[in-house]
Every structure is written in structure tokens, then in C-alpha cells.
Design an enzyme around this catalytic site. Sequence first.
Site, PDB file in Angstrom:
ATOM      1  N   LYS A 204     -54.826  -2.897 -24.647  1.00 47.57           N
ATOM      2  CA  LYS A 204     -53.488  -2.926 -24.040  1.00 47.57           C
ATOM      3  C   LYS A 204     -53.152  -1.603 -23.362  1.00 47.57           C
ATOM      4  O   LYS A 204     -52.612  -1.563 -22.250  1.00 47.57           O
ATOM      5  CB  LYS A 204     -52.438  -3.261 -25.105  1.00 47.57           C
ATOM      6  N   CYS A 258     -43.881   0.591 -20.597  1.00 47.57           N
ATOM      7  CA  CYS A 258     -45.344   0.496 -20.726  1.00 47.57           C
ATOM      8  C   CYS A 258     -46.075   1.535 -19.884  1.00 47.57           C
ATOM      9  O   CYS A 258     -46.670   2.460 -20.415  1.00 47.57           O
ATOM     10  CB  CYS A 258     -45.814  -0.904 -20.335  1.00 47.57           C
TER      11      CYS A 258
END
Length: 429
Positions: A204, A258
Site C-alpha cells: 500500500k 495518503c
Amino acid sequence: MKKSICIVGLGYIGLPTAVMFANHGHQVHGVDVNESVVDHIRNKRLHIEENGLQERLDQAIDSKAFTVSTTPVKADVFIIAVPSPIKEDKTANLEYIRSASKAIAPFVEKGNLVILESTVPPRTVQDVVIPELIPTGLEIGTDIFVSHSPERVIPGRVFEELVSNDRIIGGVNEESARMTSDLYRSFVKGQMHETDDTTAELVKVMENTYRDVNIALANELAKLSATIGVNVWEAIRLANFHPRVNIHQPGPGVGGHCIAVDPWFLVELNPEIAKIINLSRNTNDGMPAYTVDMLCKILEAKGIDTYDAKVAVLGLAFKGNIDDMRESPSLNIIEEAQKKSLNVIAYDPHIKTNNIEVQTQSLEEALTGAVAAVILTNHDDFKQLDPEKLAGIMQHKIIIDTKQAIDREKWQAAGFEVYVLGDSKNSPL
């Protein structure tokens, strides 16, 4: 098979995930330490903006499949979806993860599954989550099962991507991964890719780091293009016709929970190795100052005194058509502009409450008397603005478009001077 699920963290990821499970046959209890958030949700009021969330929340609560409180309850499955921000020194703040893990421990029983959804540095499951579960006295991987299944969605399209995107499932053992895959198959149509927990954590972070490095390349190309007579947006468009090239778009910085955060997790692991990642982060973090420098040079070239000059900032969200201000470069641009003694007023049609001192809820108030307007977010609302109606209220008709959001010819026809980030036309740099 119907499961009881306790989800800790009801923000941009936790709440949509909770209502999806509730609306697909499970009994879900949502937990958030913020009493205001819990009160909003209990009364079917949203504290975040997301397409399709309101009707799904209404359905989940009306069916009594979704309840909320500030404390966990016993369940078959526990999902942790709390923030994992960075501190001022760019290292990971894992206290929310630690606190959530500690909070659920008294409720965990034999046979339960614990899933960490938050995006985290590699080894967080091993070094943070599992140690907080040890006091249960239950053996990890035998009595209780633990995995990491990071979200991979973008604001504005969360529900579409929750269903269609593949999921990475990282279990501490094969049984943990299998149980997690089985759970998410309740609504996920994408493929399940099972691996170990630390690999899933790295995957991720790698995904968002790839995007950050790509954006840094685009931003460097934008700076170069402004000096050699080239429109970088056109150059990137043409380069991307190559079958193996996909250059991202430049901009005034990188925001969100993110891309602006996750690469630092890898830098923290080993700064001497992660040199490209570190440089890319610094390149993108430097774009707000570059944008303000561009603004000041444009004003100075026009003979406009920048001291206390009113500048309208259009866009506070980190991307178009959402209300999320987390890590937004707009905030850094405002700070940099104020350092230059500019009088900044900010407007964002998607952010309905004034979260910063210089924010207004009126576009007209933001633009009236402004020497320039700087578009920082490509909201559809900005693309649809009528320059003819705005031409008469600004002191100087100067628009700086950092997102290539508006029709340049249309605005020029209304008498505006339009400057685009990464386009050498009229560039002061």
C-alpha cells in the site's frame, strides 16, 4: 455468513466501510472517540462528504444493522480504520493505531478476526497491533486471527472502488488471510490477493509512493517548461500516448491522507536508501512556495504592490469535488503568501464551515477587490464560473490556474490575464 463487526474509526474510510458491511448482511457497530461524530451518525447526519454515503447510511441505520457509540463491543470481527498521520519530524504517529488496538483487546475472544485497514509503515501489525493483543492471553494465528487489508479508494468514488478494486489481504498466517478474504467477499467484486501482513503494508505504501514520485517528476517538468517556451500540460498529454508512459499532472503541491504522508513511512525506515523517495517528497512539498513565488513575480511584473494586496485563493480541499482538507497544499500556500505580506481570503464551495481564519463562504467576498485569484483545486464549480460576471468585482483581472481547470480563451475574452502553472505563455519565471 452473517458476522458481527466492530469498526473503530468512522472517518473517510471507516464510515463507508461500516455501512457497506451493514448493507450486505452483517451486524455492524461503529466506534469513534469523537462524541460529535457519533451523534451525527446516530441521527443520520454526515460529518464528511462522499457521493452516495447519505442514502447508504440511512439504509444501514433504518434497518438496525448499524449502531454507533464511543466504545467497542464484543464481535466476531474487529476492523481498525483510524488515522496514521505523520508528526512534524515526518515520522509516523501510530498512537491512534495503538490506542484502537488497546481499546478492542478487552472485547476480543477466541475465534475472532482483527483487521487493520489503516495505511501504516511496514511492520505495524507486528510491532504495534499484536503487542496490544497479547494481554488477551489468546495465541495469535491460532486462537485469534490478525490481518492487514489496506483501503485502496479515492474520495469522491469510495463506494464504486470499494466494490470494484482488487484488495490486498495480508494475514499473519494463511488462515487469517483466508478469513479476511471471505469477509470482504460480502461486497467486493475485485480479486483478493493474499500475502503476509508486512508485505501488504509495504504494497500500500509503495502504491502511493509511486504516485508521489511520478507527481514530483511532473512538477519538475512544469518548472522546466516554464523556462523554455513549452506548455507542460500539452507535453505530458503527448508523451502519455506512448504505450509505456504515464506521467501524472503537476500542481501546487500534494495533499490528502495518503500520497502526502505514506512515502515518509519508507523514508523513516532508512533515509540513506530512500533517497529518490525523500527528494520527491521534498519536491512536492516545495510546490506551495514555488506557487506563491510565481504569484508575486506576476504581480511585481504588473507593477502591483504586493504589501497587503488582496489575493483570492480558490480551493481548500486537496482534490476536486470533495471536502477533505487533510494535508492540503492550499493551507501551505496561504501560509507562504502571508509570509509575503499578502492579504489572503480563501473560498471553497465544498467546505461549508470556516475551518481557517481567512476562509469565507462567499465567492463574491473572496474576489471583490482582489488583485489576483489563484485556483488551487479543480472543483467543477470553478470550471463553470462565468468570467463576465466576475470581471467587474476584481481590482485586477489576473487568474493563476495551477490545475488547468478553466477555459483560458473564455477568461481572456472577458479581459482576464490567465497564467497556468507549467505553461511558459506569459510566464514570469
